[in-house]
Write a protein that holds these residues in place. Structure first.
Motif, short mmCIF file in Angstrom:
data_model
loop_
_atom_site.label_atom_id
_atom_site.label_comp_id
_atom_site.label_asym_id
_atom_site.label_seq_id
_atom_site.Cartn_x
_atom_site.Cartn_y
_atom_site.Cartn_z
N ASP A 57 0.81 -1.22 0.00
CA ASP A 57 0.00 0.00 0.00
C ASP A 57 0.85 1.27 0.00
O ASP A 57 0.31 2.36 0.07
CB ASP A 57 -0.91 0.02 1.23
N GLY A 58 2.13 1.16 -0.04
CA GLY A 58 3.01 2.33 0.02
C GLY A 58 3.83 2.29 1.30
O GLY A 58 4.15 1.23 1.83
N VAL A 59 4.13 3.44 1.82
CA VAL A 59 4.94 3.53 3.04
C VAL A 59 4.06 3.19 4.24
O VAL A 59 3.00 3.79 4.44
CB VAL A 59 5.54 4.95 3.19
N SER A 60 4.50 2.22 5.04
CA SER A 60 3.72 1.83 6.21
C SER A 60 4.32 2.33 7.52
O SER A 60 3.70 2.25 8.56
CB SER A 60 3.58 0.30 6.27
N LYS A 144 2.96 4.57 10.22
CA LYS A 144 2.40 5.71 9.50
C LYS A 144 1.19 6.26 10.25
O LYS A 144 0.98 7.47 10.30
CB LYS A 144 2.04 5.29 8.08
N ASP A 145 0.41 5.38 10.87
CA ASP A 145 -0.78 5.82 11.62
C ASP A 145 -0.39 6.68 12.82
O ASP A 145 -1.04 7.68 13.12
CB ASP A 145 -1.59 4.62 12.07
N LYS A 157 2.92 14.61 22.90
CA LYS A 157 4.25 14.19 23.34
C LYS A 157 4.28 12.70 23.68
O LYS A 157 5.29 12.18 24.05
CB LYS A 157 4.67 14.98 24.59
N ASN A 158 3.14 12.02 23.57
CA ASN A 158 3.07 10.63 24.01
C ASN A 158 3.21 9.62 22.88
O ASN A 158 2.87 8.47 23.03
CB ASN A 158 1.76 10.37 24.76
N MET A 159 3.71 10.03 21.73
CA MET A 159 3.90 9.11 20.62
C MET A 159 5.06 8.19 20.97
O MET A 159 6.18 8.63 21.20
CB MET A 159 4.20 9.89 19.34
N LYS A 160 4.80 6.90 21.06
CA LYS A 160 5.81 5.94 21.49
C LYS A 160 6.22 5.04 20.33
O LYS A 160 5.42 4.28 19.82
CB LYS A 160 5.25 5.08 22.61
N PRO A 161 7.48 5.12 19.91
CA PRO A 161 7.95 4.22 18.86
C PRO A 161 8.13 2.82 19.42
O PRO A 161 8.28 2.63 20.62
CB PRO A 161 9.29 4.83 18.44
N VAL A 162 8.08 1.83 18.54
CA VAL A 162 8.37 0.46 18.93
C VAL A 162 9.87 0.33 19.06
O VAL A 162 10.61 0.52 18.10
CB VAL A 162 7.84 -0.54 17.87
N LYS A 163 10.34 0.03 20.27
CA LYS A 163 11.78 -0.10 20.54
C LYS A 163 12.19 -1.50 20.08
O LYS A 163 11.81 -2.50 20.67
CB LYS A 163 12.06 0.09 22.01
#
Length: 179
Positions: A57-60, A144-145, A157-163
Motif C-alpha cells: 500500500d506504500g509507506v507503512s 504511519k498511523d 508528546k506521548n507518541m511511542k515508537p516500537v523499541k
C-alpha cells in the motif's frame, strides 16, 4: 681522621645516587609491548537515519536508526568512500531489502547477526579491514498511523515508537570523531 671523613662523604654520595636512580625508575612510565602491536581505535559517531518501510500500500512506517563504529584510527583517515552515505545504503539494504526486522515480532530480531552483516558488508565495500565493531545506538519503528495521528491534531508528546533494540552505550574514553 681524613680517611674517616672521606669514607663518610663517599657513603653519602653513593646513598644519594642510589635513592635518586631508584625513584627515577619507580616513577618512569611502563611501556606495554602489546600496546604497540594493537592499533588504536577511534569512535566514529553515526547520524540519525530514517528508513521508510514500504509495503503493497506504500509507506507503512519508518525505522529510526543510529549506528556508530569503532574503527582503526590510522585507516579511518584514508577512507575511500564517505562513511555516512555508505552506512545509509547498508541500513537500507538490511532493513528494507532483506527485511531483517519483522515489525509484528520485534523480539525475533537478531542483533548480533545484524551487527556482523553490517561489519562484513561495510569492510567488503571499503576494501579492507576498516571497521572493528558496530555499535547500534538506536533502532525504533514508527508506524504511519502514529505519525498521522500526531500530525493531524495538536502536538502530542506521548507518541511511542516500537523499541526494536536497546542501544549500545558510547564507549568510555573513546576518541570521538564526527564525519
Amino acid at each position: 681522621m681524613i680517611k674517616l671523613v672521606l669514607t663518610g662523604v663517599w657513603v653519602c654520595v653513593v646513598t644519594l645516587a642510589a635513592v635518586y636512580f631508584s625513584v627515577q625508575l619507580a616513577t618512569a612510565p611502563t611501556t606495554d609491548p602489546n600496546a604497540a602491536k594493537t592499533p588504536t581505535q577511534e569512535f566514529v559517531k553515526g547520524e540519525q537515519i530514517n528508513i521508510p518501510v514500504i509495503s503493497n500500500d506504500g509507506v507503512s512506517g519508518y525505522f529510526l536508526t543510529k549506528v556508530s563504529f569503532m574503527m582503526n584510527k590510522d585507516k579511518a583517515k584514508d577512507l575511500p568512500l564517505p562513511l555516512v552515505e555508505l552506512t545509509t545504503d547498508q541500513l537500507f539494504t538490511l532493513l528494507v531489502g532483506n527485511k531483517m526486522i519483522d515489525i509484528a515480532h520485534p523480539n525475533s530480531f537478531k542483533l548480533d547477526e545484524f551487527r556482523s552483516d553490517i561489519k562484513k558488508n561495510m569492510n567488503e565495500r571499503l576494501g579492507g579491514d576498516y571497521i572493528a565493531s558496530v555499535l547500534v545506538e538506536q533502532i525504533d519503528y514508527l508506524s504511519k498511523d502514529e505519525i498521522r495521528s500526531n500530525a493531524s491534531g495538536p502536538v502530542k508528546k506521548n507518541m511511542k515508537p516500537v523499541k526494536v533494540v536497546q542501544g549500545d552505550p558510547v564507549p568510555e574514553g573513546a576518541d570521538k570523531s564526527t564525519e
